[in-house]
Scaffold this active site. Structure first.
Site, PDB file in Angstrom:
ATOM      1  NE  ARG A 258      16.743  56.939  34.749  1.00 43.95           N
ATOM      2  CZ  ARG A 258      16.420  56.966  36.136  1.00 43.95           C
ATOM      3  NH1 ARG A 258      15.071  57.699  35.920  1.00 43.95           N
ATOM      4  NH2 ARG A 258      16.799  56.760  37.225  1.00 43.95           N
TER       5      ARG A 258
ATOM      6  CE  LYS B  68      19.949  58.750  37.828  1.00 36.46           C
ATOM      7  NZ  LYS B  68      19.544  59.941  38.441  1.00 36.46           N
TER       8      LYS B  68
ATOM      9  CD  GLU C  70      14.196  67.244  35.910  1.00 37.82           C
ATOM     10  OE1 GLU C  70      14.337  66.314  35.816  1.00 37.82           O
ATOM     11  OE2 GLU C  70      15.519  67.395  34.966  1.00 37.82           O
TER      12      GLU C  70
ATOM     13  CG  HIS D 290      38.469  68.632  24.551  1.00 37.65           C
ATOM     14  ND1 HIS D 290      38.970  68.781  24.870  1.00 37.65           N
ATOM     15  CD2 HIS D 290      37.476  69.367  25.991  1.00 37.65           C
ATOM     16  CE1 HIS D 290      39.076  69.862  26.309  1.00 37.65           C
ATOM     17  NE2 HIS D 290      38.237  69.975  26.094  1.00 37.65           N
TER      18      HIS D 290
ATOM     19  CG  LEU E 254      16.285  62.143  34.510  1.00 32.25           C
ATOM     20  CD1 LEU E 254      17.146  61.338  33.830  1.00 32.25           C
ATOM     21  CD2 LEU E 254      16.592  60.620  35.792  1.00 32.25           C
TER      22      LEU E 254
ATOM     23  NE  ARG F 237      41.665  68.149  30.896  1.00 33.89           N
ATOM     24  CZ  ARG F 237      41.511  68.867  29.773  1.00 33.89           C
ATOM     25  NH1 ARG F 237      42.507  68.765  28.383  1.00 33.89           N
ATOM     26  NH2 ARG F 237      40.339  69.250  29.313  1.00 33.89           N
TER      27      ARG F 237
ATOM     28  CE1 TYR G   8      23.408  60.994  37.240  1.00 37.01           C
ATOM     29  CE2 TYR G   8      22.855  59.924  39.747  1.00 37.01           C
ATOM     30  CZ  TYR G   8      22.271  60.962  38.764  1.00 37.01           C
ATOM     31  OH  TYR G   8      21.842  61.509  39.504  1.00 37.01           O
TER      32      TYR G   8
HETATM   33  N1  PLP Z   1      15.273  64.113  38.164  1.00 32.98           N
HETATM   34  C1  PLP Z   1      16.346  64.744  38.302  1.00 32.98           C
HETATM   35  C2  PLP Z   1      17.244  66.419  37.687  1.00 32.98           C
HETATM   36  C3  PLP Z   1      17.401  63.848  38.917  1.00 32.98           C
HETATM   37  O1  PLP Z   1      18.452  63.732  39.516  1.00 32.98           O
HETATM   38  C4  PLP Z   1      16.277  62.434  39.866  1.00 32.98           C
HETATM   39  C5  PLP Z   1      16.815  61.659  39.918  1.00 32.98           C
HETATM   40  O2  PLP Z   1      18.266  61.582  40.522  1.00 32.98           O
HETATM   41  C6  PLP Z   1      14.778  62.534  39.007  1.00 32.98           C
HETATM   42  C7  PLP Z   1      13.867  64.020  39.147  1.00 32.98           C
HETATM   43  C8  PLP Z   1      14.470  61.405  39.678  1.00 32.98           C
HETATM   44  O3  PLP Z   1      13.691  60.159  39.057  1.00 32.98           O
HETATM   45  P1  PLP Z   1      13.885  58.699  39.944  1.00 32.98           P
HETATM   46  O4  PLP Z   1      13.142  58.693  39.943  1.00 32.98           O
HETATM   47  O5  PLP Z   1      14.392  58.277  38.256  1.00 32.98           O
HETATM   48  O6  PLP Z   1      15.050  58.307  40.596  1.00 32.98           O
END
Ligand code: PLP
Length: 294
Positions: free
Chosen positions: A54, A148, A181, A102, A205, A100, A35
């Protein structure tokens, strides 16, 4: 007219509350989906190309055969048709619906592609001035946090724990005390005038806002070090802040943790610097606004 946000479901425009998806969709069954969330200021998607790139990388990582350029076109069409000025765009691509199992079905499924644009009356303006509290929690996520994906269970549990502790965000702590983070934000510190943040890797991320803020810092002549923040060195920081698409640049003024597990945070709470938004955050927020308005 429906009040529902405007969506595009597999190429067809419709109100979001009319979109129907199979219970055999692999996003629903397995979290087999990626997403994006994009902020729209004054009718224009911010850092659009970075978000689409991304998305393209994440689709390739999961081998989902969807065309990121086509999704970009649909996104712009949806935004324009919505007529929204201050908004959020959500994009989700799943591997599709099928029997369904895996492993990936063969022949490949047709991906399900959802885009919608919804109004976003920014709720964080006051918090960006006053700062927020953050909650330390164990990182229970999988080993590819750089993708993501919609597998956000550990993020949701952490965010709920933070909320129940009176905090705005949860910060993930590794077994060695490294702070990687937030549950939905990137994390930065300021020490002796330099900005510190975790280096990119499979454990975080690559935040789009993180990338912008590092550029803004460099352009402003603020030294940047990609260095992991540590739980037991929080008291050395002058400032701590979060970045994210909706949070933008958000100061953290206090860090809390459960007294049971964290001897290094005295009395379960530590005040960062002066306990107020600091000068580096204020400068980066100003530079961020310049970018938004430019
Ligand atoms: N880290 C995580 C785990 C996130 O889910 C997000 C955004 O949802 C971010 C960092 C920040 O990312 P962005 O600056 O691309 O929104």
């Amino acid at each position: 007219m429906s009040n529902s946000p405007l969506a595009n479901w597999n190429g067809e425009q419709m109100p979001l509350d009319e979109v129907q998806v199979s219970v055999l969709d692999r996003g629903f069954l397995f979290g087999d989906a990626v997403y994006e969330v994009i902020r729209v200021y004054n009718g224009k998607p911010f850092l659009f190309e970075e978000h689409i790139q991304r998305l393209d990388r994440n689709l390739a990582e999961l081998r989902i055969a969807a065309d990121a350029r086509q999704i970009a076109d649909r996104t712009l069409e949806t935004l324009q048709a919505s007529g929204l000025a201050e908004a959020l765009i959500y994009i989700q691509v799943t591997r599709g619906a099928g029997p369904r199992m895996h492993r990936f079905p063969d022949p490949p499924l047709s991906p399900n592609i959802l885009v919608f644009a919804k109004e976003f009356p920014d709720p964080y303006a006051a918090a960006r001035e006053q700062g927020v509290r953050a909650w330390l929690t164990e990182d229970l996520r999988w080993k590819r946090c750089d993708i993501k994906s919609v597998n956000l269970l550990a993020n949701c549990l952490a965010a709920q724990e933070a909320y129940e502790s009176g905090c705005t965000e949860a910060l993930f702590v590794e077994p060695d005390g490294a702070l990687t983070e937030g549950s939905h934000t990137s994390l930065f510190g300021v020490r002796d005038g330099a900005v510190l943040t975790a280096p990119l890797g499979e454990n975080i991320l690559p935040g789009i806002t993180r990338g912008l803020v590092l550029n803004l810092a460099e352009q402003a002549g603020i030294p940047v070090h990609e260095e992991l923040l540590k739980r037991d060195r929080l008291n050395e920081l002058d400032e701590l802040f979060l970045t994210g698409t909706t949070s933008e640049v958000m100061p953290v003024v206090e860090v809390l943790s459960s007294q049971r597990s964290e001897q290094s945070v005295p009395d379960g709470s530590i005040t960062i610097g002066s306990g107020q938004r600091g000068p580096v955050v204020e400068r980066l927020q100003a530079e961020y606004r310049v970018r938004v308005e430019g």
